[in-house]
Design a protein around this motif. Structure first.
Motif, PDB file in Angstrom:
ATOM      1  N   ALA A   1       0.833  -1.201   0.000  1.00 42.84           N
ATOM      2  CA  ALA A   1       0.000   0.000   0.000  1.00 42.84           C
ATOM      3  C   ALA A   1       0.868   1.251   0.000  1.00 42.84           C
ATOM      4  N   MET A   2       1.895   1.268   0.854  1.00 40.49           N
ATOM      5  CA  MET A   2       2.740   2.462   0.935  1.00 40.49           C
ATOM      6  C   MET A   2       3.634   2.595  -0.295  1.00 40.49           C
ATOM      7  N   ALA A   3       4.063   1.452  -0.852  1.00 36.27           N
ATOM      8  CA  ALA A   3       4.853   1.509  -2.089  1.00 36.27           C
ATOM      9  C   ALA A   3       4.019   2.137  -3.199  1.00 36.27           C
ATOM     10  N   THR A   4       2.746   1.711  -3.288  1.00 36.72           N
ATOM     11  CA  THR A   4       1.846   2.261  -4.311  1.00 36.72           C
ATOM     12  C   THR A   4       1.661   3.759  -4.097  1.00 36.72           C
ATOM     13  N   LEU A   5       1.416   4.124  -2.848  1.00 41.82           N
ATOM     14  CA  LEU A   5       1.178   5.526  -2.532  1.00 41.82           C
ATOM     15  C   LEU A   5       2.399   6.397  -2.856  1.00 41.82           C
ATOM     16  N   SER A   6       3.591   5.830  -2.646  1.00 37.87           N
ATOM     17  CA  SER A   6       4.807   6.612  -2.894  1.00 37.87           C
ATOM     18  C   SER A   6       4.974   6.910  -4.379  1.00 37.87           C
ATOM     19  N   LEU A   7       4.391   6.067  -5.232  1.00 37.49           N
ATOM     20  CA  LEU A   7       4.507   6.305  -6.676  1.00 37.49           C
ATOM     21  C   LEU A   7       3.361   7.159  -7.215  1.00 37.49           C
ATOM     22  N   LEU A   8       2.366   7.403  -6.368  1.00 36.11           N
ATOM     23  CA  LEU A   8       1.179   8.138  -6.822  1.00 36.11           C
ATOM     24  C   LEU A   8       1.518   9.530  -7.373  1.00 36.11           C
ATOM     25  N   PRO A   9       2.346  10.341  -6.672  1.00 32.37           N
ATOM     26  CA  PRO A   9       2.667  11.663  -7.234  1.00 32.37           C
ATOM     27  C   PRO A   9       3.328  11.547  -8.604  1.00 32.37           C
ATOM     28  N   ILE A  10       4.163  10.518  -8.762  1.00 28.38           N
ATOM     29  CA  ILE A  10       4.851  10.324 -10.036  1.00 28.38           C
ATOM     30  C   ILE A  10       3.845  10.024 -11.141  1.00 28.38           C
ATOM     31  N   PHE A  11       2.912   9.114 -10.855  1.00 32.06           N
ATOM     32  CA  PHE A  11       1.914   8.761 -11.860  1.00 32.06           C
ATOM     33  C   PHE A  11       1.036   9.962 -12.202  1.00 32.06           C
ATOM     34  N   LEU A  12       0.637  10.712 -11.192  1.00 33.33           N
ATOM     35  CA  LEU A  12      -0.251  11.859 -11.436  1.00 33.33           C
ATOM     36  C   LEU A  12       0.438  12.889 -12.324  1.00 33.33           C
ATOM     37  N   ILE A  13       1.677  13.238 -11.967  1.00 30.37           N
ATOM     38  CA  ILE A  13       2.400  14.216 -12.777  1.00 30.37           C
ATOM     39  C   ILE A  13       2.574  13.678 -14.192  1.00 30.37           C
ATOM     40  N   PHE A  14       2.855  12.391 -14.281  1.00 30.08           N
ATOM     41  CA  PHE A  14       3.063  11.773 -15.583  1.00 30.08           C
ATOM     42  C   PHE A  14       1.812  11.880 -16.445  1.00 30.08           C
ATOM     43  N   ILE A  15       0.649  11.612 -15.844  1.00 22.44           N
ATOM     44  CA  ILE A  15      -0.588  11.642 -16.615  1.00 22.44           C
ATOM     45  C   ILE A  15      -0.852  13.048 -17.159  1.00 22.44           C
ATOM     46  N   PHE A  16      -0.590  14.063 -16.336  1.00 23.45           N
ATOM     47  CA  PHE A  16      -0.915  15.418 -16.775  1.00 23.45           C
ATOM     48  C   PHE A  16       0.151  16.058 -17.659  1.00 23.45           C
TER      49      PHE A  16
END
Lengths: 280, 300
Positions: free
Chosen positions: A249-264
Motif C-alpha cells: 500500500a505504501m509503495a503504491t502511494l509513494s509512486l502516486l505523485p509520479i503517476f499523477l504528474i506523468f498523466i498530466f
C-alpha cells in the motif's frame, strides 16, 4: 479486397503482440497495486485481482513506524523535492541564458567543461562531500539533500540552451529599444518563452529528488526527517515487517505523485527526452 | 548589438552562469581534489587522517579479493544489462515508429518503467516478486517451467540476474532517444532501397542500423556509465549478497566508507572507479570511428 484483409490482420496481430508485451511489462506494477488490497494470507499470490478489497492495508501502512506516520515522511519528501526543484530550474535557466545568449570571454571553454561533467559520476565525490557537510554541521538536516541540487544540471542547461537559441533575436532587440538591459531581458523575454523546457526540467528534477534514496541514506539519521524513499526501505527488512499488504500500500502511494504528474504532463517528458537525450 | 564582447557582457555572462560555476567548483572540483588527497591517507573520521602514500592502492589491487569480486560483478551486470536494455529499446522503438493507431499511447506507457524502476518502491516489490514465496515462483511452477520454487534472491547463482532483469526493464529513455533518431532518417533512402528491391531486413541492416549508429553510440556511453553506478537496487533487493554475489562496485565503496569507516581506503576505491570509467568511456569513443557513421553535413 484481399490486400486490405491482409493489412487488417497484420494490424490486429501487431496490437495483440504489443498488448501482451505491455501486460508482461506492467505485471510488477499491477501486482503491487493488486497486492496492496489483498488479505494477509494471499498477499504474495501472483493474482492481479485481489481476493478481497482491503482499504485497511492503507490505513495500517500509513501508521508508519513508532509514533511517526507516513504523513511525516510525505511532508518531508514534498519539502525536499519542491525546494530542490524550484532552485534547480531557476538557476538552470539563468545558466542557460548565460551560455545561450550572452557573448563573453571563456564562454566556449566553460560550456565544454559543463558538457564533460555530463559524464561525471556523482558517487565519486560522495566521500569528500560527506566530510565537507560533516564539517559544516549539516548531517541530519535537509541541507545536504537540497543545496547541492541547486547546481544546474548539465542536461537541463543543455535543453534550455536549445530553447534560448531558438528564440528570435528580434525579441531581445525590441526589448532593448524599450529600455530593457541584459538582466531584464532574462525575466521579460527569456523566462516566459522557454516555459516548455522549464516544465520538462521541473518534472524530472522533482522525480529524481522524490525517488532519491542514496543522499538521504547518507545524511538523514533521525526517523522524523525521513523522506518516503528511506521510510519505504524499512519495509525491505523481512524481519521487521510481515504486513505485506501495508508494505504494498505504501509503495503504491509513494509512486502516486509520479503517476499523477506523468498523466498530466507526459507530453513534456517525451519531448524533453527526445530533444536532449535526458536520462529517465 | 550582434556578437559584441566587452567587459560589461563578460561580467553579465559570468553572473548568469555563476550558479553552475559555483556548483561545479564547490560540489565537484574541490571534492574531487579532496578525494585525491584522502586516497593517500588512512582516515576513520574519529582520529585525524594519516598520510600513507600509495598503501591503499597497493592493498586494493594486490590484496583485496572483495574489490576484484565487486569489479567482476559490476562488469557482468553492466555488460549483460546493457545489450538487453538497448536491444529492447531498439526493438520497441522500431515497433512504435509506424504510423499505426495508438502508437503515441504505447510509446508513453512503455516509458513508465524507466521512470519508476530506480525507486525504492519498485525495489521493495521486486524483492517480494522474486522471493522464495513470491509470485514469480508460483507462476513458473504453475506453468511447469520450474519443478520446485527457487529463492531467486537468496541463491548466489540467480540473485544478480534478478537485478539484470530489473535493469533491462528500464529501457524507456533509450527507447525514446532511438525513436527520435529513427524519425531523422530520410524517407528517400528507404524509397530508393525499395526501388532496388530490398526487403525489410535488408533495409533494417543496411539503412536503419547504420543511420542510427550515432544514437546507438550516445545510448551506449550514457547507459554504460549509469549501469556501472548502480546502487539502490543492490542495496535494497539483495543487500549485496548472498556471499557478495551482487556486491556491485558502488555498494562496496559505500560499505567501506560508511560501514567500516575507512574513508581513505574508500577514496582510493572512488579514484579507481573514476579511472576505470574514464578508460571504458575512452575506449567506446575510440572505437566509434570504426562503427559510428556520421552523414557528412551540408552534402546533398
Amino acid at each position: 479486397m484481399k490486400m486490405s484483409d491482409n493489412k487488417h490482420l497484420k494490424s490486429v496481430i501487431y496490437h495483440i503482440c504489443i498488448l501482451t508485451l505491455g501486460l508482461m511489462m506492467f505485471y510488477p506494477v499491477l501486482w503491487m497495486i493488486a497486492s496492496s488490497f489483498k488479505g494477509h494470507a494471499n498477499a504474495l499470490s501472483p493474482s492481479l485481482i485481489p481476493d478481497q478489497f482491503l482499504i485497511q492495508n492503507y490505513f495500517q501502512g500509513w501508521q508508519g513506524f513508532g509514533d511517526l506516520t507516513f504523513a511525516t515522511f510525505f511532508k518531508n519528501s514534498f519539502i525536499i523535492a519542491t525546494t530542490a526543484t524550484i532552485g534547480q530550474v531557476i538557476l538552470s535557466a539563468m545558466t542557460a541564458y548565460g551560455f545561450g545568449r550572452i557573448q563573453f570571454k571563456g564562454r566556449n571553454f566553460w560550456f565544454s567543461v559543463m558538457i564533460i561533467t555530463l559524464l561525471f559520476p556523482q558517487q565519486v565525490v560522495m566521500i569528500p562531500q560527506y566530510l565537507m557537510f560533516n564539517q559544516l554541521g549539516w548531517i541530519d538536516t535537509f541541507k545536504p539533500l537540497i543545496l547541492p541540487k541547486f547546481t544546474p544540471l548539465p542536461f537541463f542547461v543543455f535543453l534550455m540552451v536549445q530553447f534560448v537559441r531558438g528564440l528570435p533575436r528580434e525579441l531581445d532587440e525590441a526589448a532593448r529599444i524599450d529600455g530593457c538591459g541584459v538582466y531584464m531581458i532574462f525575466f521579460k523575454i527569456i523566462l516566459p518563452n522557454i516555459k516548455p523546457a522549464l516544465i520538462t526540467a521541473a518534472i524530472f528534477s522533482f522525480y529524481w529528488t522524490w525517488q532519491d534514496f542514496f543522499t538521504p541514506l547518507l545524511y538523514i539519521q533521525s526517523t522524523e526527517l525521513y523522506p518516503v524513499s528511506l521510510a519505504l526501505s524499512l519495509f525491505a527488512d523481512p524481519q521487521a515487517v510481515t504486513n505485506w499488504g501495508a508494505m504494498f500500500a505504501m509503495a503504491t502511494l509513494s509512486l502516486l505523485p509520479i503517476f499523477l504528474i506523468f498523466i498530466f504532463f507526459q507530453r513534456y517528458l517525451v519531448e524533453g527526452i527526445a530533444t536532449s537525450g535526458l536520462k529517465g | 548589438m550582434r556578437n559584441y564582447v566587452n567587459e560589461r557582457t563578460t561580467l553579465a555572462g559570468y553572473i548568469f552562469i555563476s550558479p553552475w560555476l559555483f556548483g561545479f567548483l564547490a560540489f565537484m572540483l574541490v571534492p574531487v581534489i579532496m578525494s585525491l588527497y584522502y586516497s593517500f591517507t588512512s582516515y576513520n573520521l574519529v582520529s585525524s587522517s594519516v598520510f600513507v602514500g600509495l598503501e591503499n592502492y597497493k592493498e586494493i589491487i594486490m590484496d583485496d579479493p572483495r574489490f576484484l569480486n565487486s569489479l567482476k560483478v559490476t562488469f557482468i551486470y553492466t555488460f549483460t544489462a546493457l545489450p538487453l536494455r538497448l536491444g529492447f529499446a531498439l526493438l520497441l522503438a522500431v515497433l512504435f515508429n509506424q504510423g499505426r493507431r495508438f502508437v503515441g499511447l504505447y510509446r508513453t506507457l512503455f516509458y513508465v518503467p524507466s521512470l519508476i524502476g530506480g525507486s525504492v518502491a519498485i525495489s521493495v516489490v521486486w524483492r517480494q516478486l522474486f522471493g522464495y514465496s513470491g509470485a514469480m515462483n508460483d507462476i513458473l511452477v504453475g506453468l511447469g517451467i520450474l519443478k520446485a520454487p527457487i529463492g531467486f534472491i537468496g541463491n548466489p547463482k540467480t540473485s544478480l540476474w534478478t537485478l539484470v532483469l530489473l535493469a533491462a526493464w528500464q529501457f524507456g529513455s533509450p527507447m525514446l532517444i532511438f525513436l527520435a533518431g529513427l524519425k531523422q532518417i530520410p524517407i528517400r533512402l528507404y524509397e530508393s532501397a525499395a526501388i532496388d528491391g530490398a526487403n525489410w531486413w535488408q533495409k533494417f541492416f543496411r539503412i536503419t542500423i547504420p543511420m542510427l549508429t550515432p544514437v546507438i553510440f550516445f545510448n551506449v556511453v550514457m547507459q554504460t556509465i549509469r549501469l556501472f553506478m548502480m546502487f539502490t537496487q543492490a542495496y535494497i533487493i539483495t543487500e549485496g549478497g548472498p556471499i557478495d554475489s551482487t556486491m556491485v562496485y558502488v555498494l562496496y565503496l559505500f560499505k567501506q566508507a560508511f560501514q567500516y569507516s575507512s574513508m581513505g581506503y574508500a577514496s582510493s576505491l572512488a579514484w579507481i572507479l573514476l579511472i576505470i570509467l574514464s578508460v571504458i568511456t575512452l575506449l567506446i569513443f575510440k572505437s566509434s570511428k570504426y562503427w559510428v557513421f556520421y552523414e557528412a553535413e551540408g552534402e546533398n
